[in-house]
Design an enzyme around this catalytic site. Structure first.
Site, PDB file in Angstrom:
ATOM      1  N   HIS A  44      -3.670  -4.571   0.235  1.00 51.26           N
ATOM      2  CA  HIS A  44      -4.088  -5.060   1.708  1.00 51.26           C
ATOM      3  C   HIS A  44      -4.745  -6.266   1.062  1.00 51.26           C
ATOM      4  O   HIS A  44      -5.447  -6.753   1.925  1.00 51.26           O
ATOM      5  CB  HIS A  44      -4.751  -3.948   2.296  1.00 51.26           C
ATOM      6  CG  HIS A  44      -3.701  -3.117   2.844  1.00 51.26           C
ATOM      7  ND1 HIS A  44      -2.871  -2.969   4.036  1.00 51.26           N
ATOM      8  CD2 HIS A  44      -4.174  -1.871   2.349  1.00 51.26           C
ATOM      9  CE1 HIS A  44      -2.466  -1.818   3.905  1.00 51.26           C
ATOM     10  NE2 HIS A  44      -3.499  -0.904   3.451  1.00 51.26           N
ATOM     11  N   CYS A  78       1.028  -1.036  -0.125  1.00 47.93           N
ATOM     12  CA  CYS A  78      -0.016   0.264  -0.141  1.00 47.93           C
ATOM     13  C   CYS A  78       0.738   1.071  -0.786  1.00 47.93           C
ATOM     14  O   CYS A  78       1.836   1.067  -1.322  1.00 47.93           O
ATOM     15  CB  CYS A  78      -0.852  -0.367   1.589  1.00 47.93           C
ATOM     16  SG  CYS A  78      -2.138   1.596   0.759  1.00 47.93           S
ATOM     17  N   GLU A  90      -4.034  -8.557   2.858  1.00 47.38           N
ATOM     18  CA  GLU A  90      -3.562  -9.010   4.611  1.00 47.38           C
ATOM     19  C   GLU A  90      -4.543  -8.728   5.302  1.00 47.38           C
ATOM     20  O   GLU A  90      -4.822  -9.593   6.108  1.00 47.38           O
ATOM     21  CB  GLU A  90      -1.738  -8.279   5.013  1.00 47.38           C
ATOM     22  CG  GLU A  90      -2.617  -7.590   5.688  1.00 47.38           C
ATOM     23  CD  GLU A  90      -2.395  -6.708   3.842  1.00 47.38           C
ATOM     24  OE1 GLU A  90      -2.456  -4.628   5.064  1.00 47.38           O
ATOM     25  OE2 GLU A  90      -1.986  -6.536   3.402  1.00 47.38           O
TER      26      GLU A  90
END
Length: 307
Positions: A235, A142, A237
């Site tokens: 993102h 990011c 994750e």
């Protein structure tokens, strides 16, 4: 993990052409094995949450992974206690003599600031430069991806008319590239940002390749041709409720945010969002660890100094 096969097995050429991780008997008999060393530079304010998200993905592999956590010293964390940081985190000065197979640079909530106005910008640039001789492959996430692209390649970020927040569809552009091997033709990834990088700026840099893109979110996975730098503008994750938490926070601040797109069923913030990106997140991290960390990194990490 690699498939061990006979030296002259006819299928070897086909598998290697598809970037399937194969290892001949000769190579297997002479390889040295050790744990992978991964460094996480955690720039997120909620450090414990981000640690858990990343470690969950790094742990989904049969490889042993040794992890060090690093913080910047030119920024004082406000959401994590100093006791916690002193116990679990180290500074760049404490770690700069180490060598690592891989490093992860997280996002940070500073994207509306010019890069040079971020209080730890000079320290971050020093760490990125240090990685050239002390880390084999670095994964930027990011804002971290935008910072890496700017410092390394002069690619600037640009403000968006409104915050990009939600779950967006993406498509891999190279079916057999190691980082996206096994991906479906369409996959989901969360995004949460106010700025973007332009595809045309990336395409001007011969050393970079866009591996996955989205009509709504733009270039999403970018890598250097040698795989030593990987940039993810989203993102993958994120947990199921990370975007929900950000949305609730912004509502509480009176920012009147838009409901994250393609996230809550019926756009109802009280509904439980389905997690539709988990499998590809695990696959992406496994591919990165296997192909650009485990397979490529020299056994003697100190040799990175001369690469």
């Amino acid at each position: 993990m690699p498939i061990k096969i006979a030296n002259n097995l006819p299928a070897a050429k086909t598998l290697e052409a598809e970037n399937i991780f194969v290892m001949t008997e000769d190579r297997a008999n002479h390889q040295d094995i050790r744990p992978l060393r991964i460094l996480i530079l955690n720039l997120m304010p909620t450090k414990e949450v981000t640690e858990t998200q990343l470690l969950r993905l790094l742990g989904n592999t049969p490889l042993q992974v040794d992890v060090d956590l690093m913080q910047t010293v030119t920024h004082t964390a406000k959401n994590t206690s100093q006791e916690y940081l002193l116990e679990f985190y180290q500074s760049f000065d404490e770690l700069k003599h180490n060598h690592y197979d891989g490093m992860i640079v997280t996002g940070a909530p500073v994207e509306l600031l010019p890069f040079e106005e971020v209080d730890y910008w000079d320290e971050l640039c020093e760490i990125i430069d240090w990685a050239h001789t002390h880390v084999y492959s670095t994964l930027y996430i990011c804002w971290g991806a935008q910072a890496g692209l700017y410092h390394l390649y002069g690619i600037d970020k640009h403000p968006m008319p409104q915050k990009l927040s939600g779950i967006y569809k993406h498509r891999p552009l190279y079916a057999n590239h190691p980082l996206t091997r096994g991906f479906d033709e369409v996959f989901n990834m969360p995004h949460s940002r106010h700025t973007e990088v332009f595809q045309e700026d990336i395409e001007k840099v011969d050393a970079l390749r866009i591996l996955a893109t989205s009509d709504a979110a733009g270039p999403t996975i970018i890598a250097s041709e040698d795989g030593r730098e990987v940039f993810v503008t989203g993102h993958c994750e994120y947990d199921r409720l990370t975007l929900a938490g950000e949305y609730t926070r912004d509502v509480g601040r009176g920012l009147c945010p838009n409901v994250p797109r393609n996230y809550f069923p019926g756009d109802d913030p009280n509904a439980v969002p389905p997690m539709t990106w988990c499998s590809h997140a695990h696959l992406f991290f496994s591919n990165w660890l296997n192909y650009f960390v485990y397979q490529q990194t020299p056994y003697d990490l100190s040799s990175l100094d001369s690469m």
